[in-house]
Design a protein around this motif. Structure first.
Motif, PDB file in Angstrom:
ATOM      1  N   GLN A 181       8.139   9.426  -3.085  1.00  0.00           N
ATOM      2  CA  GLN A 181       8.600   8.059  -2.816  1.00  0.00           C
ATOM      3  C   GLN A 181       7.871   7.466  -1.619  1.00  0.00           C
ATOM      4  OE1 GLN A 181      12.905   7.324  -2.989  1.00  0.00           O
ATOM      5  NE2 GLN A 181      13.161   9.288  -4.034  1.00  0.00           N
ATOM      6  N   ALA A 185       5.453   4.161  -1.773  1.00  0.00           N
ATOM      7  CA  ALA A 185       5.823   2.996  -0.966  1.00  0.00           C
ATOM      8  C   ALA A 185       4.743   2.635   0.048  1.00  0.00           C
ATOM      9  CB  ALA A 185       7.140   3.261  -0.252  1.00  0.00           C
ATOM     10  N   GLY A 218       3.554  -1.298   0.046  1.00  0.00           N
ATOM     11  CA  GLY A 218       4.885  -1.785  -0.296  1.00  0.00           C
ATOM     12  C   GLY A 218       4.906  -2.612  -1.558  1.00  0.00           C
ATOM     13  N   ARG A 221       7.501  -1.135  -5.367  1.00  0.00           N
ATOM     14  CA  ARG A 221       8.833  -0.970  -4.783  1.00  0.00           C
ATOM     15  C   ARG A 221       9.538   0.222  -5.432  1.00  0.00           C
ATOM     16  NH1 ARG A 221      11.389  -6.320  -5.108  1.00  0.00           N
ATOM     17  NH2 ARG A 221      12.124  -5.786  -7.188  1.00  0.00           N
ATOM     18  N   GLU A 223      12.750   1.673  -6.267  1.00  0.00           N
ATOM     19  CA  GLU A 223      14.164   1.292  -6.329  1.00  0.00           C
ATOM     20  C   GLU A 223      15.073   2.497  -6.182  1.00  0.00           C
ATOM     21  OE1 GLU A 223      14.870  -1.199  -9.777  1.00  0.00           O
ATOM     22  OE2 GLU A 223      14.226  -2.947  -8.602  1.00  0.00           O
ATOM     23  N   LEU A 228      10.493   2.466 -10.518  1.00  0.00           N
ATOM     24  CA  LEU A 228       9.500   1.751  -9.727  1.00  0.00           C
ATOM     25  C   LEU A 228       9.372   0.335 -10.256  1.00  0.00           C
ATOM     26  CD1 LEU A 228       6.614   4.419  -9.657  1.00  0.00           C
ATOM     27  CD2 LEU A 228       8.410   4.058  -7.941  1.00  0.00           C
ATOM     28  N   TRP A 230       6.659  -3.134  -9.713  1.00  0.00           N
ATOM     29  CA  TRP A 230       5.505  -3.717  -9.033  1.00  0.00           C
ATOM     30  C   TRP A 230       5.222  -5.111  -9.580  1.00  0.00           C
ATOM     31  CZ3 TRP A 230       4.877   0.441 -12.430  1.00  0.00           C
ATOM     32  CH2 TRP A 230       4.112   0.205 -13.576  1.00  0.00           C
ATOM     33  N   PHE A 282       8.421 -10.995  -4.678  1.00  0.00           N
ATOM     34  CA  PHE A 282       7.018 -10.772  -4.333  1.00  0.00           C
ATOM     35  C   PHE A 282       6.291 -12.104  -4.408  1.00  0.00           C
ATOM     36  CE2 PHE A 282       8.291  -6.596  -5.922  1.00  0.00           C
ATOM     37  CZ  PHE A 282       7.730  -5.743  -4.991  1.00  0.00           C
ATOM     38  N   ARG A 290       8.667  -2.976 -14.493  1.00  0.00           N
ATOM     39  CA  ARG A 290       9.575  -1.913 -14.046  1.00  0.00           C
ATOM     40  C   ARG A 290       9.279  -0.648 -14.848  1.00  0.00           C
ATOM     41  NH1 ARG A 290      14.893  -4.039 -14.484  1.00  0.00           N
ATOM     42  NH2 ARG A 290      14.869  -4.484 -12.243  1.00  0.00           N
ATOM     43  N   TRP A 322       5.758  -8.230   2.568  1.00  0.00           N
ATOM     44  CA  TRP A 322       7.019  -7.576   2.282  1.00  0.00           C
ATOM     45  C   TRP A 322       7.018  -6.228   2.979  1.00  0.00           C
ATOM     46  CZ3 TRP A 322       3.807  -9.462  -1.589  1.00  0.00           C
ATOM     47  CH2 TRP A 322       2.889  -8.546  -2.116  1.00  0.00           C
ATOM     48  N   THR A 324       7.308  -2.241   3.795  1.00  0.00           N
ATOM     49  CA  THR A 324       7.182  -0.972   3.088  1.00  0.00           C
ATOM     50  C   THR A 324       8.530  -0.284   3.128  1.00  0.00           C
ATOM     51  OG1 THR A 324       6.450   0.109   5.105  1.00  0.00           O
ATOM     52  CG2 THR A 324       4.755  -0.715   3.629  1.00  0.00           C
ATOM     53  N   ALA A 325       8.721   0.610   2.149  1.00  0.00           N
ATOM     54  CA  ALA A 325      10.017   1.300   2.100  1.00  0.00           C
ATOM     55  C   ALA A 325      10.112   2.314   3.222  1.00  0.00           C
ATOM     56  CB  ALA A 325      10.171   1.984   0.751  1.00  0.00           C
TER      57      ALA A 325
END
Length: 325
Positions: A181, A185, A218, A221, A223, A228, A230, A282, A290, A322, A324-325
């Motif tokens: 992950q 990310a 990032g 994404r 989730e 995922l 994008w 985004f 997805r 945005w 990053t996770a």
């Protein structure tokens, strides 16, 4: 002198029903009907033949025994891929036992190749069935040859540092662990393999494809451990990847750590989300994709050379910011 009449294969559309459907929704159907057969060729132009011969790696999209697409990279000294004539590309490399496509390179199997030169942002694609296979590599019989724009590609330079230790595959997992992950990310690049050979597909339009996706870290994404998302930014309007996914949701992604050489392979089922920019989260995204993750494989040290990050693409800078996770 009159030009020779086009062959029946040349008259076929290079796009199948899934691609045409997505083009219609995206508003590019009429334009692609006009230019598609001209820009997606049945043979490689000389500049593409020369381009592939100077590359140290190729991105590959293929199918395993269960028809699951996987994306991976094959490496070799410049010249390991070369074109003996415009209808053939010879690749002197095969997926190793650590790779999801090990044993999948067989005569007649569909395959997609992406040649990408990170230092210049050039990229060209060639798709078609595999011809001859031997202990050193294989030939691809060209069914689709076309260029792509340099958008969203981060510049990178190969270093003199090599990974001398053979690649090591970790056990496959059904979901993304914390390390996976984090890598996703933090990524600014991945490659995605898709496939279509269903109803209405022709020799000109069916097959396997692999393409590049890029953005700011990032932009993919995470989730949760199984999902995922994008953004899909403005591109060449062919919609090869999205068209394949509309007809066949199975996809294979590979995230490459260009410093360590590690590959993170992700297989799953994808859906296209037709949200507008204000809904997507985004900035600059025309729609979202997805992916529902089914399998994850990590291979340590799979890329022989270490690469140094360079200049970010100007087209990426025009997209939003945005975290990053």
């Amino acid at each position: 002198m009159n030009a020779p009449a086009p062959s029946p294969l040349q008259l076929e559309s290079p796009f199948h029903a899934g691609e045409m459907y997505v083009q219609t929704l995206a508003g590019s159907r009429e334009a692609m009907a006009e230019v598609g057969s001209r820009v997606i060729r049945l043979a490689m132009p000389d500049q593409h033949r020369q381009f592939f011969a100077q590359l140290p790696f190729l991105v590959v999209g293929g199918l395993d025994a269960d028809d699951q697409p996987w994306a991976t990279l094959l490496s070799g000294p410049p010249g390991f891929a070369h074109s003996p004539d415009p209808t053939l590309l010879r690749v002197n490399a095969l997926p190793p036992p650590t790779d999801p496509l090990y044993g999948a390179v067989t005569s007649g199997a569909p395959i997609g190749l992406l040649g990408i030169e990170p230092s210049t942002r050039r990229r060209n694609r060639v798709n078609g069935p595999i011809g001859e296979v031997d202990a050193q590599g294989f030939t691809l019989q060209v069914a689709q040859s076309f260029g792509n724009c340099p958008q969203y590609i981060r510049k990178r330079e190969a270093t003199s540092q090599a990974h001398d230790v053979p690649p090591v595959a970790e056990p496959s997992q059904p979901s993304l662990d914390d390390d996976a992950q984090w890598q996703i990310a933090s990524a600014d690049t991945f490659f995605v393999a898709t496939h279509y050979a269903g109803d209405g597909a022709t020799a000109r339009s069916a097959g396997t494809d692999v393409s590049h996706r890029g953005g700011k870290p990032g932009f993919v994404r995470v989730e949760d451990a199984n999902t995922l998302v994008w953004p899909d930014f403005r591109g060449n309007s062919f919609y090869n990847t999205l068209g394949n996914l509309h007809a066949n949701p199975r996809a294979g992604l590979v995230f490459v750590d260009f410093a360590s050489g590690d590959f993170l392979h992700v297989a799953g089922d994808a859906e296209v989300l037709w949200h507008d920019e204000t809904q997507s989260g985004f900035e600059g995204a025309l729609r979202l994709v997805r992916l529902h993750v089914r399998e994850v494989r990590r291979v340590r040290g799979a890329l022989p050379a270490a690469w140094r990050d360079g200049e970010v693409s100007p087209s990426v800078e025009r997209t939003g910011a945005w975290p990053t996770a």
